[in-house]
Design a protein around this motif. Sequence first.
Motif, PDB file in Angstrom:
ATOM      1  N   ARG A 168     -34.642  13.218   0.385  1.00  0.00           N
ATOM      2  CA  ARG A 168     -33.791  12.912  -0.298  1.00  0.00           C
ATOM      3  C   ARG A 168     -34.299  12.859  -1.934  1.00  0.00           C
ATOM      4  O   ARG A 168     -33.589  13.634  -2.767  1.00  0.00           O
ATOM      5  CB  ARG A 168     -33.100  11.568  -0.183  1.00  0.00           C
ATOM      6  N   HIS A 169     -35.433  12.332  -1.997  1.00  0.00           N
ATOM      7  CA  HIS A 169     -35.969  12.256  -3.394  1.00  0.00           C
ATOM      8  C   HIS A 169     -36.355  13.975  -3.897  1.00  0.00           C
ATOM      9  O   HIS A 169     -36.255  14.079  -5.076  1.00  0.00           O
ATOM     10  CB  HIS A 169     -37.375  11.710  -3.427  1.00  0.00           C
ATOM     11  N   TYR A 171     -34.948  16.641  -2.888  1.00  0.00           N
ATOM     12  CA  TYR A 171     -33.516  17.297  -2.819  1.00  0.00           C
ATOM     13  C   TYR A 171     -32.916  17.049  -4.487  1.00  0.00           C
ATOM     14  O   TYR A 171     -32.427  17.729  -5.052  1.00  0.00           O
ATOM     15  CB  TYR A 171     -32.936  16.852  -1.879  1.00  0.00           C
ATOM     16  N   SER A 172     -33.364  15.789  -4.852  1.00  0.00           N
ATOM     17  CA  SER A 172     -32.471  15.407  -6.021  1.00  0.00           C
ATOM     18  C   SER A 172     -33.112  16.219  -7.383  1.00  0.00           C
ATOM     19  O   SER A 172     -32.546  16.310  -8.161  1.00  0.00           O
ATOM     20  CB  SER A 172     -32.725  13.926  -6.628  1.00  0.00           C
ATOM     21  N   GLN A 173     -34.113  16.842  -7.172  1.00  0.00           N
ATOM     22  CA  GLN A 173     -34.875  17.571  -8.242  1.00  0.00           C
ATOM     23  C   GLN A 173     -34.358  19.206  -8.283  1.00  0.00           C
ATOM     24  O   GLN A 173     -34.694  19.775  -9.392  1.00  0.00           O
ATOM     25  CB  GLN A 173     -36.511  17.621  -8.188  1.00  0.00           C
ATOM     26  N   GLY A 175     -31.358  20.474  -5.699  1.00  0.00           N
ATOM     27  CA  GLY A 175     -29.987  20.408  -5.469  1.00  0.00           C
ATOM     28  C   GLY A 175     -29.652  21.705  -4.602  1.00  0.00           C
ATOM     29  O   GLY A 175     -30.664  22.376  -4.213  1.00  0.00           O
TER      30      GLY A 175
END
Length: 186
Positions: A168-169, A171-173, A175
Amino acid sequence: MFKRIILLVILLTPVVVWSAYKPVRVIIPSWNGVSCVTDEICVELPEKVMEAKTLYDSSMGFVSETVGEIKDNPRVTFCSSTACFGKFGFSVPAKAKTVGLSGIVVGPSGWEPIILRHEMIHHLQAEHLGVIGQWRSPPWFKEGMAYYLSNDYRHLTEPFKSYREQFRHWYSQFGKEQVWEAAKEL
């Protein structure tokens, strides 16, 4: 004599692989007593075809929209018994397994949208990264992506809970648009 030995090895290799490495059986599921009703859907119990089709279609739609388009629709074998699941080399407590790009086998307790979406994400990983690339990618990426992007918010045990959070962390960078290029760098 040497040529006969080579010929014998060539002829027996598929039989040995088929017998010794059961997950390869996903290639021809009908040999394990299931009926393939389409190129993509095989079922152990014919009366569960509509349930399997609904689950397949909704999972494909979700993964294509949320994660990315699947180019080659995976063949999914839906087992209703542990005996069927075992014929492919899998056992409970596993709910489903993906075998590279060859197919997915859903066990008797895996007939749930989050389970099939999770496995379809593994299929998509193999499409984008290659089977070897997926296999070599970090566990937090492989499993974290499948748990996080399938919207599987169940209480997970470690290490899967940490994998989901680490993905999640990460992927947030990046997308959805950049995830596959970034994944190739892992």
